[in-house]
Write a protein that holds these residues in place. Structure first.
Motif, mmCIF file in Angstrom:
data_model
loop_
_atom_site.group_PDB
_atom_site.id
_atom_site.type_symbol
_atom_site.label_atom_id
_atom_site.label_comp_id
_atom_site.label_asym_id
_atom_site.label_seq_id
_atom_site.Cartn_x
_atom_site.Cartn_y
_atom_site.Cartn_z
ATOM 1 N N MET A 1 8.693 80.390 54.695
ATOM 2 C CA MET A 1 9.602 79.346 54.179
ATOM 3 C C MET A 1 11.027 79.713 54.560
ATOM 4 S SD MET A 1 10.055 78.016 50.259
ATOM 5 C CE MET A 1 10.392 79.656 49.625
ATOM 6 N N SER A 2 11.704 78.837 55.239
ATOM 7 C CA SER A 2 13.082 79.105 55.641
ATOM 8 C C SER A 2 13.882 77.825 55.590
ATOM 9 C CB SER A 2 13.114 79.682 57.058
ATOM 10 O OG SER A 2 14.449 79.866 57.476
ATOM 11 N N SER A 3 14.981 77.865 54.846
ATOM 12 C CA SER A 3 15.796 76.658 54.697
ATOM 13 C C SER A 3 16.924 76.619 55.699
ATOM 14 C CB SER A 3 16.388 76.610 53.283
ATOM 15 O OG SER A 3 17.327 77.661 53.131
ATOM 16 N N GLY A 4 17.388 77.804 56.141
ATOM 17 C CA GLY A 4 18.553 77.839 57.009
ATOM 18 C C GLY A 4 19.833 77.509 56.305
ATOM 19 N N LYS A 5 19.787 77.227 55.008
ATOM 20 C CA LYS A 5 20.991 76.925 54.257
ATOM 21 C C LYS A 5 21.814 78.191 54.059
ATOM 22 C CE LYS A 5 20.168 72.518 53.432
ATOM 23 N NZ LYS A 5 21.069 71.430 53.896
ATOM 24 N N HIS A 6 23.125 78.003 53.953
ATOM 25 C CA HIS A 6 24.042 79.139 53.892
ATOM 26 C C HIS A 6 24.590 79.278 52.474
ATOM 27 C CE1 HIS A 6 27.984 81.176 55.452
ATOM 28 N NE2 HIS A 6 27.114 82.049 55.002
ATOM 29 N N VAL A 7 24.469 80.493 51.918
ATOM 30 C CA VAL A 7 25.012 80.795 50.597
ATOM 31 C C VAL A 7 26.056 81.896 50.751
ATOM 32 C CG1 VAL A 7 24.523 81.554 48.250
ATOM 33 C CG2 VAL A 7 22.826 80.181 49.496
ATOM 34 N N LEU A 8 27.233 81.653 50.209
ATOM 35 C CA LEU A 8 28.294 82.652 50.180
ATOM 36 C C LEU A 8 28.313 83.277 48.795
ATOM 37 C CD1 LEU A 8 30.822 84.066 51.348
ATOM 38 C CD2 LEU A 8 32.165 82.094 50.557
ATOM 39 N N VAL A 9 28.181 84.595 48.733
ATOM 40 C CA VAL A 9 28.197 85.322 47.470
ATOM 41 C C VAL A 9 29.461 86.171 47.422
ATOM 42 C CG1 VAL A 9 26.993 86.941 45.968
ATOM 43 C CG2 VAL A 9 25.678 85.382 47.434
ATOM 44 N N VAL A 10 30.237 86.005 46.357
ATOM 45 C CA VAL A 10 31.474 86.757 46.196
ATOM 46 C C VAL A 10 31.237 87.858 45.163
ATOM 47 C CG1 VAL A 10 33.934 86.626 45.660
ATOM 48 C CG2 VAL A 10 32.778 84.648 46.683
ATOM 49 N N GLY A 11 31.319 89.115 45.603
ATOM 50 C CA GLY A 11 31.142 90.238 44.686
ATOM 51 C C GLY A 11 29.904 91.045 44.995
ATOM 52 N N THR A 12 30.063 92.369 45.113
ATOM 53 C CA THR A 12 28.947 93.249 45.468
ATOM 54 C C THR A 12 28.490 94.090 44.287
ATOM 55 O OG1 THR A 12 30.492 94.940 46.262
ATOM 56 C CG2 THR A 12 29.614 93.382 47.901
ATOM 57 N N LEU A 160 28.126 78.408 46.806
ATOM 58 C CA LEU A 160 28.898 79.635 46.590
ATOM 59 C C LEU A 160 28.541 80.207 45.219
ATOM 60 C CD1 LEU A 160 32.631 80.275 47.400
ATOM 61 C CD2 LEU A 160 31.713 80.953 45.181
ATOM 62 N N ILE A 161 28.271 81.499 45.180
ATOM 63 C CA ILE A 161 27.982 82.192 43.924
ATOM 64 C C ILE A 161 29.134 83.154 43.629
ATOM 65 C CG2 ILE A 161 26.443 83.798 42.720
ATOM 66 C CD1 ILE A 161 24.165 82.733 44.477
#
Length: 431
Positions: A1-12, A160-161
């Motif tokens: 399963m692959s959406s190819g959608k992009h998620v930006l996560v701020v904070g490690t 964005l998270i």
């Protein structure tokens, strides 16, 4: 399963890295950014309660996590007023759950382990030394303006998270308030080399005392332990550091030798964002809520934010459901913090630091009764799983919310959708 959608996560931090890893496993392209240059290794959370152990297993991380530090079963409370000790044993619920143990290792160790796995997945990247400056939301994407050593850039993502801590830039940029208060206390966290286990301590301990209270817990297999205690907020950081040996002597055996590895102080808060979602932006971990660390409610809640968000956002990314599930995420995670994590952490802090002799006696009697009553203790041990999210239900606004209102009181339940509660009144941001 692959959406190819992009998620930006701020904070490690843990919530950010676990969210990023879980989404990448489910086929998302993930970019993780942080203003720091590496994972922060200052003394922070290092006790993984059973619901967190379960969450790690859900993401396929438990086998590796069990190699990082020791497992334990016991939690012990020392009552300084009487000298009595009470102990809880998680093995009492091994017939109810396979997750009847606690893991011990620093949250930075978890972050580095998950980060290595994340970067082995296709379509993932981490940008260190990168600061979020602005967010622009459009119908089909979110544009994040960031700055690094080479200048300003724009990162386009589908979602964005914000998992960028209690001083979250993401939370401020979406206009969410951080309702609650900051305690007047200053907490001191020290990592020391000393084997408390040889002196009657369990791997997790609370010392109940109005002045010399402490949380003492094993960190890893190398003999490193955490001793956290309260310090005078009027002192400078250097003055607090100069007093470390004097304070540690309250809990160490007389004449004991130890080695101080790390020490730092911090302020603690009881706060929640007014909303955990704004369009294509979602909050998780300390960016969504902050609590004092006694009892582990903050770290434990943040990991549950992450695994819930992975499940629900992945369904949206892969076209399996509408984004109504993300409104449910925002509602449910905020409800759990306000109704469970926040009051539980406040009560842990009160019991640890209670000054009134009569209340301290009552606390002691209640705890000792608990550990002597197997059925009651089994219920108490299983209560940590109450921090997990309930399953999403279509039409939850018409079915679940009214039930929550009836259970908790109409005004309080309504406030879970947005706004404050009676226990979180003040709205100033953390500086």
């Amino acid at each position: 399963m692959s959406s190819g959608k992009h998620v930006l996560v701020v904070g490690t931090g843990p919530a950010g890295i676990v969210s990023a890893y879980g989404l990448a496993l489910k086929g998302a392209r993930v970019t993780l950014i942080d203003r720091e240059t590496q994972v922060i290794d200052s003394p922070r959370a290092m006790v993984y309660l059973p619901s967190t152990v379960k969450a790690l297993d859900k993401l396929g991380l438990l086998d590796e996590a069990r190699k990082l530090g020791p497992e334990s079963y016991d939690y012990q409370c020392y009552f300084a007023q009487s000298g009595n000790v009470g102990r809880m044993d998680h093995r009492l619920v091994q017939d109810l759950t396979p997750y009847h143990f606690i893991l011990h290792f620093g949250q930075d160790v978890l972050a580095n382990m998950v980060l290595e796995r994340l970067l082995a997945l296709p379509g993932t990247e981490v940008k260190w030394g990168t600061t979020l400056e602005a967010i622009e939301q459009r119908d089909d994407q979110v544009l994040a303006t960031v700055s690094d050593a080479t200048g300003q850039h724009v990162i386009a993502a589908d979602w964005l998270i914000g998992a960028d801590g209690a001083r979250s830039t993401v939370r401020k940029l979406i206009g969410a308030t951080f309702d609650g208060f900051t305690w007047p206390d200053t907490f001191m966290a020290t990592n020391i080399e000393f084997d408390f286990g040889k002196h009657g301590f369990a791997d997790s301990n609370m010392v109940s005392d109005p002045v010399n209270w402490a949380v003492i817990a094993r960190i890893d297999n190398s003999g490193l332990w955490r001793v956290a205690y309260g310090e005078d907020s009027e002192l400078t950081e250097q003055e607090r550091l100069d007093r470390v040996d004097q304070r540690l002597r309250h809990w160490l055996p007389e004449g004991a030798e130890y080695r101080l590895v790390r020490a730092n102080s911090y302020r603690v808060h009881q706060r929640s964002a007014s909303s955990y979602r704004a369009g294509r932006v979602l909050l998780a971990g300390d960016a969504a809520h902050a609590t004092n660390p006694i009892g582990g409610m903050g770290f434990t809640s943040g990991i549950q934010d992450a695994v819930t968000l992975v499940d629900l956002l992945a369904k949206v990314l892969n076209g399996e459901t509408s984004d109504d599930v993300l409104d449910w995420y925002a509602y449910e995670r905020r409800r759990i913090f306000l109704e469970i994590a926040n009051p539980t952490a406040i009560e842990f802090k009160r019991r640890t630091q209670e000054a009134d002799p009569q209340k301290r006696l009552e606390d002691e009697q209640n705890f000792l009764h608990l550990v002597e009553d197997t059925d009651t203790m089994r219920v108490a041990l299983m209560s940590i799983f109450g921090l997990e999210s309930r399953p999403y239900q279509v039409g939850w606004r018409e079915s679940v919310v009214p039930e929550d209102q009836q259970r908790s009181g109409s005004d309080k339940a309504k406030s879970l959708v947005g706004g404050t509660t009676s226990t979180l009144r003040h709205t100033e941001e953390i500086e």
